[in-house]
Design a protein around this motif. Structure first.
Motif, PDB file in Angstrom:
ATOM      1  N   ASP A 262       0.860  -1.070  -0.141  1.00  0.00           N
ATOM      2  CA  ASP A 262      -0.188   0.213  -0.057  1.00  0.00           C
ATOM      3  C   ASP A 262       1.154   1.380   0.115  1.00  0.00           C
ATOM      4  O   ASP A 262       0.077   2.219   0.363  1.00  0.00           O
ATOM      5  N   PHE A 263       2.403   1.270  -0.914  1.00  0.00           N
ATOM      6  CA  PHE A 263       2.425   2.361  -0.520  1.00  0.00           C
ATOM      7  C   PHE A 263       1.716   3.666  -2.040  1.00  0.00           C
ATOM      8  O   PHE A 263       1.362   3.126  -2.893  1.00  0.00           O
ATOM      9  N   GLU A 264       2.166   5.126  -1.589  1.00  0.00           N
ATOM     10  CA  GLU A 264       0.992   5.621  -1.668  1.00  0.00           C
ATOM     11  C   GLU A 264       1.394   7.046  -2.106  1.00  0.00           C
ATOM     12  O   GLU A 264       1.860   7.057  -0.512  1.00  0.00           O
ATOM     13  N   ILE A 265       2.078   7.895  -2.535  1.00  0.00           N
ATOM     14  CA  ILE A 265       1.851   9.287  -2.809  1.00  0.00           C
ATOM     15  C   ILE A 265       0.687   9.884  -2.832  1.00  0.00           C
ATOM     16  O   ILE A 265      -0.488   9.990  -3.505  1.00  0.00           O
ATOM     17  N   LYS A 266       0.443  10.851  -1.582  1.00  0.00           N
ATOM     18  CA  LYS A 266      -1.359  11.016  -1.460  1.00  0.00           C
ATOM     19  C   LYS A 266      -0.945  12.286  -1.769  1.00  0.00           C
ATOM     20  O   LYS A 266      -2.526  13.253  -2.362  1.00  0.00           O
ATOM     21  N   THR A 267      -0.534  12.939  -2.448  1.00  0.00           N
ATOM     22  CA  THR A 267      -0.118  14.629  -2.956  1.00  0.00           C
ATOM     23  C   THR A 267       1.043  14.400  -4.215  1.00  0.00           C
ATOM     24  O   THR A 267       1.938  14.755  -4.319  1.00  0.00           O
ATOM     25  N   PRO A 268      -0.405  13.849  -5.591  1.00  0.00           N
ATOM     26  CA  PRO A 268       0.836  13.509  -6.453  1.00  0.00           C
ATOM     27  C   PRO A 268       0.961  15.100  -6.694  1.00  0.00           C
ATOM     28  O   PRO A 268       2.699  15.204  -8.335  1.00  0.00           O
ATOM     29  N   VAL A 269       0.628  16.002  -6.845  1.00  0.00           N
ATOM     30  CA  VAL A 269       0.950  17.564  -7.351  1.00  0.00           C
ATOM     31  C   VAL A 269       1.655  18.010  -6.302  1.00  0.00           C
ATOM     32  O   VAL A 269       0.358  18.076  -5.219  1.00  0.00           O
ATOM     33  N   VAL A 270       2.607  18.537  -6.206  1.00  0.00           N
ATOM     34  CA  VAL A 270       3.024  19.290  -4.638  1.00  0.00           C
ATOM     35  C   VAL A 270       3.484  20.642  -5.361  1.00  0.00           C
ATOM     36  O   VAL A 270       4.325  20.664  -6.319  1.00  0.00           O
ATOM     37  N   LYS A 271       3.128  22.041  -4.599  1.00  0.00           N
ATOM     38  CA  LYS A 271       3.480  23.302  -4.690  1.00  0.00           C
ATOM     39  C   LYS A 271       4.783  23.506  -4.030  1.00  0.00           C
ATOM     40  O   LYS A 271       5.202  23.319  -3.058  1.00  0.00           O
ATOM     41  N   ILE A 272       6.192  24.414  -4.870  1.00  0.00           N
ATOM     42  CA  ILE A 272       7.174  24.292  -4.358  1.00  0.00           C
ATOM     43  C   ILE A 272       6.660  24.435  -2.987  1.00  0.00           C
ATOM     44  O   ILE A 272       6.327  26.425  -3.115  1.00  0.00           O
ATOM     45  N   GLY A 273       7.149  25.147  -2.071  1.00  0.00           N
ATOM     46  CA  GLY A 273       6.582  25.701  -0.752  1.00  0.00           C
ATOM     47  C   GLY A 273       5.722  25.045   0.248  1.00  0.00           C
ATOM     48  O   GLY A 273       5.485  25.003   1.442  1.00  0.00           O
ATOM     49  N   GLU A 274       5.030  23.709  -0.138  1.00  0.00           N
ATOM     50  CA  GLU A 274       4.370  23.076   0.263  1.00  0.00           C
ATOM     51  C   GLU A 274       5.179  21.336   1.001  1.00  0.00           C
ATOM     52  O   GLU A 274       6.473  21.130   0.358  1.00  0.00           O
ATOM     53  N   TYR A 275       4.019  20.442   1.409  1.00  0.00           N
ATOM     54  CA  TYR A 275       4.026  18.658   1.691  1.00  0.00           C
ATOM     55  C   TYR A 275       4.024  18.118   0.646  1.00  0.00           C
ATOM     56  O   TYR A 275       2.833  17.529  -0.110  1.00  0.00           O
ATOM     57  N   LEU A 276       5.230  17.533   0.228  1.00  0.00           N
ATOM     58  CA  LEU A 276       5.078  15.977  -0.298  1.00  0.00           C
ATOM     59  C   LEU A 276       3.981  14.551   1.008  1.00  0.00           C
ATOM     60  O   LEU A 276       4.859  14.929   1.786  1.00  0.00           O
ATOM     61  N   GLN A 277       3.631  14.033   0.635  1.00  0.00           N
ATOM     62  CA  GLN A 277       2.766  13.559   1.827  1.00  0.00           C
ATOM     63  C   GLN A 277       2.717  12.127   1.204  1.00  0.00           C
ATOM     64  O   GLN A 277       2.281  11.753   0.039  1.00  0.00           O
ATOM     65  N   PHE A 278       3.151  11.163   2.224  1.00  0.00           N
ATOM     66  CA  PHE A 278       3.181   9.799   1.609  1.00  0.00           C
ATOM     67  C   PHE A 278       2.832   8.684   2.367  1.00  0.00           C
ATOM     68  O   PHE A 278       3.460   9.459   3.980  1.00  0.00           O
ATOM     69  N   GLN A 279       2.582   7.683   2.248  1.00  0.00           N
ATOM     70  CA  GLN A 279       2.594   6.771   3.401  1.00  0.00           C
ATOM     71  C   GLN A 279       2.576   4.748   2.698  1.00  0.00           C
ATOM     72  O   GLN A 279       2.492   4.657   1.448  1.00  0.00           O
ATOM     73  N   PHE A 280       2.556   4.281   3.464  1.00  0.00           N
ATOM     74  CA  PHE A 280       2.630   2.222   3.452  1.00  0.00           C
ATOM     75  C   PHE A 280       2.339   1.713   4.455  1.00  0.00           C
ATOM     76  O   PHE A 280       2.177   2.574   5.140  1.00  0.00           O
ATOM     77  N   ASN A 281       2.795   0.855   4.303  1.00  0.00           N
ATOM     78  CA  ASN A 281       2.642  -0.690   4.987  1.00  0.00           C
ATOM     79  C   ASN A 281       3.678  -0.843   5.612  1.00  0.00           C
ATOM     80  O   ASN A 281       4.283  -1.729   4.175  1.00  0.00           O
TER      81      ASN A 281
END
Length: 366
Positions: A262-281
């Motif tokens: 369940d490896f997943e990028i929750k924010t596939p589009v990220v703006k400079i200044g923000e955070y990339l969010q991801f999760q996995f088991n």
């Protein structure tokens, strides 16, 4: 909090000048301060102010280098007596003085380093001496590694690092660090954590050019003490990040039957200044507890279009049989001075005990 360059203030030079005046007959404190502030002092940054202080002080010191180093000793003692030692960083010009004016007087300079480093660290100032005198200087520093003062012992290991940050590298030590290994050997059980951390940093430097030497030392020192094991772990951090098979084996870090799902990028589009969010088991499918070193790699898009990998550690802990853990992380894309972000497709992967997963893509936008 003020700028670092502002440690060189009028009050600083007043107090410093007073200590010098109490030591050097005929020292003109006001002329010294006036000379400091001549020209473009206000525009100078910290390092330039420090160098300028060295040069101006030299104009007021005895011409004979041996007499000058003796005077520095007396000034330092006076500063201690006057309790004017707070923010010791300002006094790095003492070490710089030896570097600038003592390079041709090995014996006097070596003695001065031992004395001065107990007041302000001299690891940058010893570098030109290593480059000029090579083994002669290394031999001297090996003697320092047996000194009663932790500051002198640390100078032996920190000053002889092959890749000391903010300092010139030492090419012959990058090529062959054999000559500094006795220093590290002498200090591997040092009672001072300050010294042991320096030993670990030196090993980590060596690992970047000669990994086989650090692997050999890791095997030799393993289990000698908790402190020595700590030195090896910290000194192997680059090898661990690189997923070097032998160091992973040294720590029993193998990735079989550790399941990533369940490896997943929750924010596939990220703006400079923000955070990339991801999760996995993550699940330990082994019948025994397993130590898992968990990392992730961001493959940053660079200016020329290629990807450059940087590894970030999440944790290193024991997973029980069949233990399932969900991991969620945020990776910052806030603008920082040490990294330039480029828009476009980047990649992210998970690393389990040195084994890297397939990467997922995400887009970075303005």
């Amino acid at each position: 909090m003020g700028l670092i360059k502002d440690i060189y203030s009028v009050a600083f030079y007043e107090n410093f000048g007073q200590a010098v005046a109490e030591v050097l007959p005929g020292f003109n404190k006001q002329k010294f301060i006036d000379t400091i502030y001549e020209g473009d002092f206000a525009q100078k940054e910290w390092k330039d102010r420090m160098k300028h202080t060295t040069v101006v002080l030299h104009q007021f010191m005895p011409e004979n280098f041996g007499e000058a180093t003796a005077a520095i000793d007396k000034i330092i003692n006076k500063l201690k007596k006057n309790k004017f030692t707070e923010g010791n960083l300002a006094f790095i010009f003492f070490a710089d003085y030896i570097e600038m004016y003592g390079l041709d007087d090995f014996k006097t300079s070596a003695k001065a380093f031992v004395s001065i480093t107990q007041f302000i660290s001299c690891e940058f100032a010893v570098r030109p001496f290593i480059l000029k005198y090579k083994e002669k200087m290394i031999d001297e520093m090996t003697k320092w590694s047996l000194h009663e003062s932790a500051h002198v012992r640390r100078l032996a290991s920190e000053g002889s690092r092959s890749r000391l940050p903010w300092a010139a590298a030492i090419p012959f030590l990058k090529k062959d660090p054999t000559s500094i290994l006795p220093i590290l050997e002498n200090l591997k059980n040092d009672p001072s954590e300050y010294v042991r951390r320096s030993v670990a940093n030196s090993l980590n430097d060596i690992a970047k050019d000669n990994p086989e030497i650090v692997l050999e030392i890791a095997g030799k020192w393993k289990g000698l003490s908790k402190e020595t094991d700590g030195i090896i772990k910290h000194g192997s951090r680059t090898l661990l990040k690189q997923g070097h098979p032998e160091i992973l084996s040294h720590y029993g870090l193998e990735s079989s039957n550790i399941e990533l799902s369940d490896f997943e990028i929750k924010t596939p589009v990220v703006k400079i200044g923000e955070y990339l969010q991801f999760q996995f088991n993550l699940k330990n499918l082994n019948k025994d507890p397993k130590t898992v070193r968990l990392e992730y790699a961001v493959h940053y898009k660079k200016a020329k279009g290629h990807l450059a990998k940087k590894v970030f550690k999440i944790s290193e802990k024991i997973y029980q049989p069949n233990q399932l853990i969900k991991v969620e992380r945020n990776q910052s894309f806030k603008i920082i001075t040490t990294r330039v972000f480029h828009t476009g497709i980047h990649e992210l992967s998970i690393i389990i005990n040195g084994t890297e997963s397939e990467s997922l893509k995400f887009e970075l936008k303005d």
